[in-house]
Design an enzyme around this catalytic site. Structure first.
Site, PDB file in Angstrom:
ATOM      1  CG  HIS A  37     -11.219  -6.180   2.298  1.00 58.92           C
ATOM      2  ND1 HIS A  37     -11.610  -6.525   1.028  1.00 58.92           N
ATOM      3  CD2 HIS A  37      -9.920  -6.555   2.415  1.00 58.92           C
ATOM      4  CE1 HIS A  37     -10.580  -7.112   0.400  1.00 58.92           C
ATOM      5  NE2 HIS A  37      -9.551  -7.123   1.217  1.00 58.92           N
ATOM      6  CB  SER A  75       2.586   1.009 -21.388  1.00 55.91           C
ATOM      7  OG  SER A  75       3.229   0.670 -20.172  1.00 55.91           O
ATOM      8  N   GLY A 118      -0.152  -4.566  -5.009  1.00 57.88           N
ATOM      9  CA  GLY A 118      -1.174  -4.114  -4.072  1.00 57.88           C
ATOM     10  C   GLY A 118      -0.996  -2.655  -3.683  1.00 57.88           C
ATOM     11  CB  SER A 176      -3.455   1.761  -5.792  1.00 54.53           C
ATOM     12  OG  SER A 176      -4.303   1.212  -4.857  1.00 54.53           O
ATOM     13  CB  SER A 177       0.062  -0.144 -10.447  1.00 56.15           C
ATOM     14  OG  SER A 177      -0.527  -1.417 -10.562  1.00 56.15           O
ATOM     15  CB  SER A 178      -5.272  -0.471 -11.759  1.00 55.84           C
ATOM     16  OG  SER A 178      -5.533  -1.006 -10.516  1.00 55.84           O
ATOM     17  CD  GLU A 230      -9.909  -0.541 -10.343  1.00 56.65           C
ATOM     18  OE1 GLU A 230      -9.176   0.444 -10.538  1.00 56.65           O
ATOM     19  OE2 GLU A 230      -9.633  -1.436  -9.527  1.00 56.65           O
ATOM     20  CG  ASP A 288      -7.240   1.347  -4.279  1.00 54.34           C
ATOM     21  OD1 ASP A 288      -7.130   1.394  -3.044  1.00 54.34           O
ATOM     22  OD2 ASP A 288      -7.422   0.304  -4.922  1.00 54.34           O
ATOM     23  CE1 TYR A 301     -11.325  -5.603  -2.889  1.00 54.99           C
ATOM     24  CE2 TYR A 301     -13.329  -5.558  -4.210  1.00 54.99           C
ATOM     25  CZ  TYR A 301     -12.433  -4.919  -3.375  1.00 54.99           C
ATOM     26  OH  TYR A 301     -12.653  -3.614  -3.020  1.00 54.99           O
TER      27      TYR A 301
HETATM   28  C1  GLA Z   1      -8.340  -2.969  -3.070  1.00 52.42           C
HETATM   29  C2  GLA Z   1      -9.519  -2.173  -3.622  1.00 52.42           C
HETATM   30  C3  GLA Z   1      -9.965  -1.103  -2.638  1.00 52.42           C
HETATM   31  C4  GLA Z   1     -10.173  -1.680  -1.241  1.00 52.42           C
HETATM   32  C5  GLA Z   1      -8.993  -2.544  -0.829  1.00 52.42           C
HETATM   33  C6  GLA Z   1      -9.229  -3.253   0.484  1.00 52.42           C
HETATM   34  O1  GLA Z   1      -7.234  -2.132  -2.964  1.00 52.42           O
HETATM   35  O2  GLA Z   1      -9.172  -1.577  -4.842  1.00 52.42           O
HETATM   36  O3  GLA Z   1     -11.131  -0.487  -3.118  1.00 52.42           O
HETATM   37  O4  GLA Z   1     -11.375  -2.397  -1.160  1.00 52.42           O
HETATM   38  O5  GLA Z   1      -8.684  -3.515  -1.812  1.00 52.42           O
HETATM   39  O6  GLA Z   1      -9.322  -2.339   1.519  1.00 52.42           O
END
Ligand code: GLA
Length: 428
Positions: free
Chosen positions: A53, A86, A150, A152-154, A191, A203, A260
């Site tokens: 964050h 997909s 969590g 980062s699949s996107s 995104e 990410d 978030y």
């Molecule tokens: C998610 C967001 C990132 C980052 C993290 C926290 O993964 O996509 O940009 O802010 O949360 O560090």
């Protein structure tokens, strides 16, 4: 999933959904003379070692790319149609025309893909170049990045498409780190503006700019040139006899977007109250001070409430921990970073309040079983935790986490090993 497997699977999904190029007179037969000649690109998921964050606060973070990747088989079209399939959504296709892709106009998983095409077109327009080099396309994806974990699949999806479109349009951006920074920025716009998720840029930068055997030190201050914004920090787990165990809590994410966005808004409000462009400025002032705690306290006193004070304290101390962890890696002491990981978790749990029962159980159980350090990674509210362990203790720690989940009545977690891997690229 090996690259060969991933490529074969993505190609098979493409052929099943849209047929071969012969079935589609609009497809660019010159670029794709037969099914096996459809090219495939891949981009990795990520874990963040530390610096959570902080990206949207113009701070520092330290992600690595995972060996787990999203594969996209893509065939350009001569018209502006985007058709997507997909392996994760069998039997469904997503379709849009490029000219209809704009903020608020498209939804669903395809918005992450079509959003990248939109953002690259916007980039070309801003450069005074012809946006028409980004045409429509048929594409199919398969992935070994666990979805919703969590990891980062996107971003892996966006960045696989970014390198694919870059290649197909002949833009040449993937060939340099500076070009990759442009692709990362386009993926972030996709995104933020098209998919509507207000995330920072960590990410996408990890997926495009990380290197095997290294952690990526990202400086997220806006306007930095690529040389200043990213630095490769050697991180050879094998050589140090270490492993990074990822625990996917498989916990349902609730209220993620709202929470978030709320954290981000609190940080931005606090920076405004302090008369700063971002909380990074405060972190730098604290870092440069002879009395860091005193300097931080003076600023915290100016904030209106305890919640804001705790959020800011997390961001500022977390940026400091990134600096300390990088210093240890540079000294060749990766086995000494555990206490910083532990402190990061405590700060995310108590001050930033983005942990969850499952993440806390994973982190505590891993430490009791001998992990050198453990913390949640990524945005939080579920998702994954990481534990740094001696290579010969991976099984012991995983067993202990599994047992703790069972004891607490939680669903079984998943496990994977994170080795610092290669960034997005063409695989066939
Ligand atoms: C998610 C967001 C990132 C980052 C993290 C926290 O993964 O996509 O940009 O802010 O949360 O560090």
């Amino acid at each position: 999933m090996s690259d060969d497997e991933g490529a074969a699977r993505a190609r098979a999904v493409l052929a099943a959904a849209f047929g071969g190029p012969d079935d589609d007179p609009a497809a660019d037969a010159a670029a794709a003379p037969g099914e096996d000649d459809v090219r495939v690109w891949a981009a990795p998921g990520r874990v963040n070692l530390i610096g959570e964050h902080t990206d949207y606060n113009a701070g520092l973070c330290l992600p690595i790319a995972l060996p787990h990747r999203t594969y996209v088989a893509l065939r350009p079209r001569t018209d502006s149609l985007v058709r997507l399939a997909s392996a994760q959504a069998p039997g469904e296709t997503w379709t849009a025309r490029l000219e209809d892709v704009a903020p608020g106009e498209v939804a669903g998983w395809g918005s992450y893909v079509a959003g990248v095409a939109w953002a690259l077109r916007e980039h070309l327009v801003a450069q005074g170049a012809d946006p028409a080099s980004i045409t429509g396309f048929d594409a199919a994806v398969d992935s070994s990045v666990p979805f919703g974990a969590g990891l980062s699949s996107s971003a892996a999806l966006e960045c696989s498409v970014a390198v694919a479109l870059d290649d197909v349009a002949g833009l040449g951006l993937s060939a340099s780190d500076a070009g990759r920074a442009v692709l990362a920025a386009a993926s972030v716009r996709a995104e933020n503006e098209i998919a509507g998720a207000p995330t920072g840029g960590m990410d996408q930068s990890a997926a495009l700019r990380a290197r095997a055997g290294h952690a990526l030190l990202l400086d997220c201050r806006p306007g930095l040139d690529p040389v200043e914004s990213a630095e490769q920090v050697p991180f050879d787990l094998d050589a140090a006899g270490l492993a990074l165990l990822v625990v996917d809590t498989r916990a349902e994410h609730r209220l993620v977007d709202g929470q978030y966005a709320a954290r981000r808004a609190t940080c931005e409000d606090a920076a405004r109250t302090l008369g700063l462009a971002s909380l990074r400025d405060l972190a730098d002032a604290v870092d440069a001070s002879d009395d860091p705690a005193g300097t931080l306290a003076v600023s915290l006193d100016k904030l209106p409430d305890d919640v804001a004070r705790r959020r800011v304290r997390h961001v500022v101390t977390e940026i400091g921990r990134v600096r300390e962890l990088v210093a240890l890696l540079r000294e060749g002491r990766p086995d000494a970073v555990g206490p910083l990981m532990n402190a990061s978790h405590a700060s995310l749990r108590d001050d930033y309040e983005v942990s969850s029962v499952e993440l806390d159980v994973a982190v505590d159980a891993a430490r009791v079983a001998g992990a050198l350090g453990a913390r949640m990674t990524g945005g939080g509210f579920g998702g994954s935790a990481i534990a740094l362990v001696r290579a010969d203790q991976v099984e012991t720690v995983a067993d202990a986490v599994r047992a703790a989940f069972e004891r607490e009545g939680l669903g079984a977690p998943g496990f994977l090993l994170a080795t610092p891997s290669a960034p997005a690229e063409r695989v066939v």
